[in-house]
Design a protein around this motif. Structure first.
Motif, short mmCIF file in Angstrom:
data_model
loop_
_atom_site.label_atom_id
_atom_site.label_comp_id
_atom_site.label_asym_id
_atom_site.label_seq_id
_atom_site.Cartn_x
_atom_site.Cartn_y
_atom_site.Cartn_z
N VAL A 322 0.84 -1.20 0.00
CA VAL A 322 0.00 0.00 0.00
C VAL A 322 0.87 1.25 0.00
O VAL A 322 0.62 2.20 -0.74
CB VAL A 322 -0.95 -0.03 1.21
CG1 VAL A 322 -1.63 1.30 1.38
CG2 VAL A 322 -1.99 -1.12 1.03
N GLY A 325 2.40 1.76 -3.39
CA GLY A 325 1.41 2.26 -4.33
C GLY A 325 1.20 3.75 -4.17
O GLY A 325 1.19 4.50 -5.15
N VAL A 329 1.83 6.47 -7.07
CA VAL A 329 0.70 7.20 -7.67
C VAL A 329 0.84 8.70 -7.47
O VAL A 329 0.64 9.48 -8.40
CB VAL A 329 -0.63 6.69 -7.07
CG1 VAL A 329 -1.74 7.70 -7.30
CG2 VAL A 329 -1.00 5.38 -7.73
N TYR A 330 1.21 9.13 -6.25
CA TYR A 330 1.25 10.56 -5.97
C TYR A 330 2.64 11.16 -6.16
O TYR A 330 2.88 12.31 -5.79
CB TYR A 330 0.75 10.83 -4.56
CG TYR A 330 -0.72 10.52 -4.43
CD1 TYR A 330 -1.66 11.30 -5.08
CD2 TYR A 330 -1.17 9.43 -3.70
CE1 TYR A 330 -3.00 11.02 -5.01
CE2 TYR A 330 -2.50 9.13 -3.61
CZ TYR A 330 -3.43 9.93 -4.27
OH TYR A 330 -4.75 9.64 -4.21
N PHE B 92 -1.20 0.06 -12.37
CA PHE B 92 -2.03 1.08 -11.72
C PHE B 92 -1.47 2.48 -11.88
O PHE B 92 -2.21 3.45 -11.82
CB PHE B 92 -2.21 0.74 -10.24
CG PHE B 92 -0.99 0.97 -9.40
CD1 PHE B 92 0.03 0.07 -9.41
CD2 PHE B 92 -0.89 2.09 -8.61
CE1 PHE B 92 1.15 0.27 -8.64
CE2 PHE B 92 0.24 2.30 -7.84
CZ PHE B 92 1.27 1.39 -7.87
N GLY B 96 -3.99 5.62 -12.66
CA GLY B 96 -4.14 6.78 -11.80
C GLY B 96 -4.62 6.46 -10.40
O GLY B 96 -4.70 5.30 -10.00
N ALA B 97 -4.95 7.54 -9.67
CA ALA B 97 -5.22 7.41 -8.24
C ALA B 97 -6.43 6.53 -7.96
O ALA B 97 -6.48 5.85 -6.95
CB ALA B 97 -5.42 8.79 -7.62
N TYR B 100 -5.62 3.00 -7.57
CA TYR B 100 -4.91 2.79 -6.30
C TYR B 100 -5.90 2.62 -5.15
O TYR B 100 -5.80 1.67 -4.37
CB TYR B 100 -3.96 3.95 -6.05
CG TYR B 100 -3.33 3.92 -4.69
CD1 TYR B 100 -2.42 2.92 -4.36
CD2 TYR B 100 -3.67 4.86 -3.71
CE1 TYR B 100 -1.86 2.87 -3.10
CE2 TYR B 100 -3.12 4.81 -2.46
CZ TYR B 100 -2.22 3.82 -2.16
OH TYR B 100 -1.68 3.77 -0.91
N TRP B 101 -6.89 3.53 -5.08
CA TRP B 101 -7.80 3.47 -3.93
C TRP B 101 -8.71 2.25 -3.99
O TRP B 101 -9.08 1.70 -2.95
CB TRP B 101 -8.61 4.77 -3.82
CG TRP B 101 -7.72 5.86 -3.33
CD1 TRP B 101 -7.24 6.92 -4.03
CD2 TRP B 101 -7.12 5.95 -2.03
NE1 TRP B 101 -6.40 7.68 -3.26
CE2 TRP B 101 -6.31 7.11 -2.03
CE3 TRP B 101 -7.19 5.17 -0.86
CZ2 TRP B 101 -5.57 7.49 -0.91
CZ3 TRP B 101 -6.45 5.56 0.24
CH2 TRP B 101 -5.66 6.71 0.21
N VAL B 104 -6.66 -0.41 -2.56
CA VAL B 104 -6.54 -0.24 -1.10
C VAL B 104 -7.80 -0.77 -0.42
O VAL B 104 -7.72 -1.47 0.61
CB VAL B 104 -6.30 1.24 -0.74
CG1 VAL B 104 -6.45 1.46 0.75
CG2 VAL B 104 -4.92 1.67 -1.18
#
Lengths: 373, 126
Positions: A322, A325, A329-330, B92, B96-97, B100-101, B104
């Motif tokens: 996590v 990731g 991503v950011y 991923f 994009g974000a 990811y979420w 999660v």
């Protein structure tokens, strides 16, 4: 279709056959050398000399052992199930041997770099657990049975942390191709960004290989060799061959994924010989670490063993994935990875230390009988 | 990753096929070599099951503790999860974000499942 091998254009079939043939010779020599080196190193740890009599400084000890094993009678107990008993060495050895296919030895020397190399490795190598259970079940011996079941329980429990720790590093490279992963570490190896994943990988690899301290499936003092009790001679040596081949393969995978394989710290543009030196130094270092752990850590109990995988290593690998990731991503700076990795490693050491010192909970049956008295 | 042609795929996995065959041939030849070199005697007592000197009572392959079964089920659940994470982990960043979420959330659900098994004592070796 043709392929190039050492500057010669040859048919793909011959190319693959030649490369696999080279691996066979290489594996045999490496395994013999590893057995000798392990005995010597363990002897040093215990202030002994180790093998000294066979050949100069005992270097021919493994050759003598191999000859003796070939010449030893190959027994099969009367009660054993013939099919599972006879097939178990194949099922243990072949999947591990298949792992050699994807190893990135050098930049331009390997059997074949597959695009999904890491996935292939984790898929193929775990089949050998079936062979362990077959050996345990087929022998029709209680020690073998218990050993085989323990091997299965331990193998599947540590499979997950191993796979997910490797995946955490592969996420950074964005590829499962082992050569791409190595090239991505040309400047900084992933052990810097993923110390937690590396440690988890190392521990899980020890368990997958049934190496001390995770050797309860083959513990001599409790199950007399586990699934191998009834095996003798060359059939037994197949298990041994598979064990040391697995040691070599996992050391090389660890060296490639976390330590930069043939690349770091000299980058891509260097000769074959430098690459060879780098790869052997890294893989050799990991193998030495395995021997060192064997010499210094006592065997774990089975309840510690299972809890450690499911309650400590598995949640931590998920956290690592996590975090990776989020960083990817950011576009957070890589220092976040280093910081979380070090914090996670500290937490892991603290939990391990605490768990090791805790006394064993009373088994339910013993507690009952004590209450009745 | 550019898409591969079928020809390329075959030639990529050809070494896998050959390594499988070579692996089997290796074991077979080792066993054959031992068959040729090793002595063999037909004494019956040698083929009894080893059990520290006693003769074993009944077959060994009978009942298995249920705790092994529990771990096997847990393993299947989490291994399937790992199979889902593999393709996600490689793609991923491009999606994009949101991707990811979503993952999660998926990991959180399975984490809750692990927590439940933990609470129920399924992870405790008894």
């Amino acid at each position: 279709m043709n392929n190039e091998l050492f500057g010669f254009e040859i048919n793909v079939w011959f190319d693959a056959l030649a490369r696999v043939g080279i691996i066979v010779g290489f594996m045999t020599v490496t395994v013999m050398a590893l057995i000798y080196i392990e005995r010597k190193i363990l002897a040093r740890f215990q202030m002994r000399l180790g093998p000294t009599r066979t050949g100069p400084r005992g270097t021919l000890q493994s050759v003598a052992d191999a000859l003796k094993l070939v010449g030893k009678e190959d027994l099969r107990p009367r009660m054993a199930d013939p099919w599972t008993f006879e097939l178990a060495p194949y099922v243990v050895f072949v999947p591990i041997f298949l792992g050699f296919v994807i190893l990135p030895f050098l930049l331009d020397w390997h059997v074949r770099i597959l695009e999904l190399g890491l996935l292939y490795f984790v898929a193929v190598s775990s089949v050998n657990i079936v062979g362990w259970v077959m050996a345990g079940w087929g022998s029709d011996n209680r020690y073998a049975m218990i050993g085989g079941l323990r091997a299965a329980a331990q193998g599947i429990s540590y499979e997950l942390p191993l796979v997910l720790a490797l995946l955490a590093a592969a996420m950074l490279a964005g590829s499962l191709n082992l050569n791409t992963i190595v090239v991505a570490q040309a400047h900084i190896p992933y052990i810097v960004w993923q110390p937690l994943a590396f440690f988890i990988f190392f521990v899980a690899a020890l368990a997958e290989m049934n190496r001390p301290p995770f050797d309860i499936p083959v513990g001599e003092s409790e199950v007399v060799g586990g699934p191998f009790v009834e095996y003798s001679g060359i059939r037994w040596s197949m298990f041994f061959l598979a064990e040391y081949a697995a040691l070599f393969i996992l050391a090389l995978i660890g060296a490639s994924v976390f330590l930069g394989g043939w690349a770091w710290p000299l980058g891509e543009e260097l000769g074959r010989w430098w690459q060879l030196v780098l790869v052997s130094a890294k893989a050799g270092g990991l193998i030495f670490l395995v021997f060192w752990v064997r010499a210094s850590v006592p065997r774990l109990r089975i309840d510690q063993l299972m809890s450690y995988s499911w309650k400590v290593l598995l949640p931590l690998t998920f956290v690592q994935i996590v975090v990776n990731g989020a960083v990817l991503v950011y576009d957070w700076p890589d220092v976040v990875l280093l910081a979380t990795g070090v914090v996670g490693l500290g937490f892991l050491f603290w939990v391990t230390d605490r768990a090791v010192r805790r006394p064993r909970p009373r088994p339910a049956l013993v507690a009952q009988s004590e209450a009745a008295r | 990753m550019e898409p591969q042609s079928i020809d390329q795929l075959y030639s990529n996995y050809l070494p896998v096929l050959i390594a499988t065959i070579v692996g089997f041939v290796l074991v077979i030849s080792a066993l054959l070599g031992s068959r040729l070199l090793a002595p063999f005697s037909r004494e019956r007592e040698k083929a009894t099951t080893y059990e520290c000197g006693m003769l074993p009572i009944r077959r060994a392959s009978t009942n298995v503790g249920v705790r092994f079964y529990l771990y096997a089920i847990l393993f299947i659940i989490f291994d399937v999860e790992a199979v889902f994470i593999f393709p996600w982990a490689l793609s991923f960043v491009g999606v994009g974000a949101q991707a990811y979420w979503v993952m999660v959330a998926f990991i959180a659900i399975l984490g809750a499942g692990l927590g439940y098994a933990w609470k129920k004592g399924a992870l405790q070796w008894r």
